[in-house]
Design a protein around this motif. Structure first.
Motif, mmCIF file in Angstrom:
data_model
loop_
_atom_site.group_PDB
_atom_site.id
_atom_site.type_symbol
_atom_site.label_atom_id
_atom_site.label_comp_id
_atom_site.label_asym_id
_atom_site.label_seq_id
_atom_site.Cartn_x
_atom_site.Cartn_y
_atom_site.Cartn_z
ATOM 1 N N PRO A 47 0.829 -1.215 0.000
ATOM 2 C CA PRO A 47 0.000 0.000 0.000
ATOM 3 C C PRO A 47 0.864 1.266 0.000
ATOM 4 C CG PRO A 47 -0.809 -1.577 1.608
ATOM 5 C CD PRO A 47 0.508 -2.102 1.117
ATOM 6 N N GLY A 48 0.509 2.188 -0.861
ATOM 7 C CA GLY A 48 1.191 3.479 -0.922
ATOM 8 C C GLY A 48 2.443 3.500 -1.774
ATOM 9 N N ALA A 49 2.865 2.366 -2.309
ATOM 10 C CA ALA A 49 4.076 2.329 -3.125
ATOM 11 C C ALA A 49 3.799 2.936 -4.493
ATOM 12 C CB ALA A 49 4.564 0.892 -3.281
ATOM 13 N N SER A 50 4.820 3.570 -5.036
ATOM 14 C CA SER A 50 4.700 4.138 -6.376
ATOM 15 C C SER A 50 5.957 3.786 -7.160
ATOM 16 C CB SER A 50 4.556 5.658 -6.308
ATOM 17 O OG SER A 50 5.761 6.233 -5.826
ATOM 18 N N LEU A 51 5.877 3.930 -8.468
ATOM 19 C CA LEU A 51 7.057 3.673 -9.299
ATOM 20 C C LEU A 51 8.230 4.532 -8.852
ATOM 21 C CD1 LEU A 51 5.593 3.487 -12.930
ATOM 22 C CD2 LEU A 51 6.445 1.601 -11.543
ATOM 23 N N GLY A 52 7.965 5.793 -8.606
ATOM 24 C CA GLY A 52 9.027 6.717 -8.206
ATOM 25 C C GLY A 52 9.657 6.345 -6.883
ATOM 26 N N ALA A 53 8.829 5.984 -5.900
ATOM 27 C CA ALA A 53 9.355 5.630 -4.582
ATOM 28 C C ALA A 53 10.183 4.351 -4.653
ATOM 29 C CB ALA A 53 8.208 5.458 -3.583
ATOM 30 N N VAL A 54 9.679 3.358 -5.364
ATOM 31 C CA VAL A 54 10.420 2.105 -5.496
ATOM 32 C C VAL A 54 11.725 2.352 -6.235
ATOM 33 C CG1 VAL A 54 10.400 -0.201 -6.540
ATOM 34 C CG2 VAL A 54 8.380 0.640 -5.340
ATOM 35 N N ALA A 55 11.661 3.101 -7.325
ATOM 36 C CA ALA A 55 12.869 3.390 -8.098
ATOM 37 C C ALA A 55 13.928 4.073 -7.234
ATOM 38 C CB ALA A 55 12.515 4.264 -9.298
ATOM 39 N N ALA A 56 13.515 5.055 -6.466
ATOM 40 C CA ALA A 56 14.465 5.771 -5.613
ATOM 41 C C ALA A 56 15.048 4.860 -4.533
ATOM 42 C CB ALA A 56 13.780 6.973 -4.967
ATOM 43 N N ASP A 57 14.216 4.000 -3.970
ATOM 44 C CA ASP A 57 14.671 3.136 -2.889
ATOM 45 C C ASP A 57 15.648 2.052 -3.337
ATOM 46 O OD1 ASP A 57 13.310 4.545 -0.973
ATOM 47 O OD2 ASP A 57 11.568 3.212 -0.977
ATOM 48 N N VAL A 58 15.519 1.590 -4.575
ATOM 49 C CA VAL A 58 16.410 0.524 -5.044
ATOM 50 C C VAL A 58 17.474 1.017 -6.011
ATOM 51 C CG1 VAL A 58 14.743 -1.326 -4.634
ATOM 52 C CG2 VAL A 58 14.838 -0.233 -6.881
ATOM 53 N N GLY A 59 17.431 2.297 -6.363
ATOM 54 C CA GLY A 59 18.466 2.859 -7.226
ATOM 55 C C GLY A 59 18.284 2.558 -8.702
ATOM 56 N N LEU A 60 17.042 2.430 -9.138
ATOM 57 C CA LEU A 60 16.746 2.224 -10.554
ATOM 58 C C LEU A 60 15.958 3.409 -11.075
ATOM 59 C CD1 LEU A 60 15.541 -1.504 -10.466
ATOM 60 C CD2 LEU A 60 17.726 -0.656 -11.328
#
Length: 92
Positions: free
Chosen positions: A48-61
């Motif tokens: 819940p609440g995850a977004s493409l941008g947040a995931v990308a920033a968190d994993v460095g992609l």
């Protein structure tokens, strides 16, 4: 045959065969790592609440890479539960 392996040709042949074996092993390790990465990214996106941008920033992609993973990996993992089951089976 023993004498042939001591020739320059035989030496280079043996080294080439070893390099090819290492290359195949590295390719397999890369495929395995990519499968785990895709499962983790999908699991993150399913929270819940995850977004493409947040995931990308968190994993460095990049966001486009996360979107690509999302589109293509879904063919292998229909939902987050299947992704988690895969990770549990493979002790990732």
């Amino acid at each position: 045959m023993v004498a042939e392996s001591r020739t320059p040709y035989g030496l280079h042949r043996d080294l080439a065969r070893k390099a090819i074996a290492r290359q195949k092993e590295a390719a397999e390790l890369e495929r395995e790592a990519r499968a785990v990465r895709d499962a983790e990214v999908l699991a993150m996106l399913a929270t819940p609440g995850a977004s493409l941008g947040a995931v990308a920033a968190d994993v460095g992609l990049s966001k486009s890479m996360v979107a690509y993973i999302d589109r293509t990996a879904r063919a292998n993992f229909d939902n987050a539960e299947k992704a988690r089951a895969y990770l549990e089976q493979h002790d990732a």
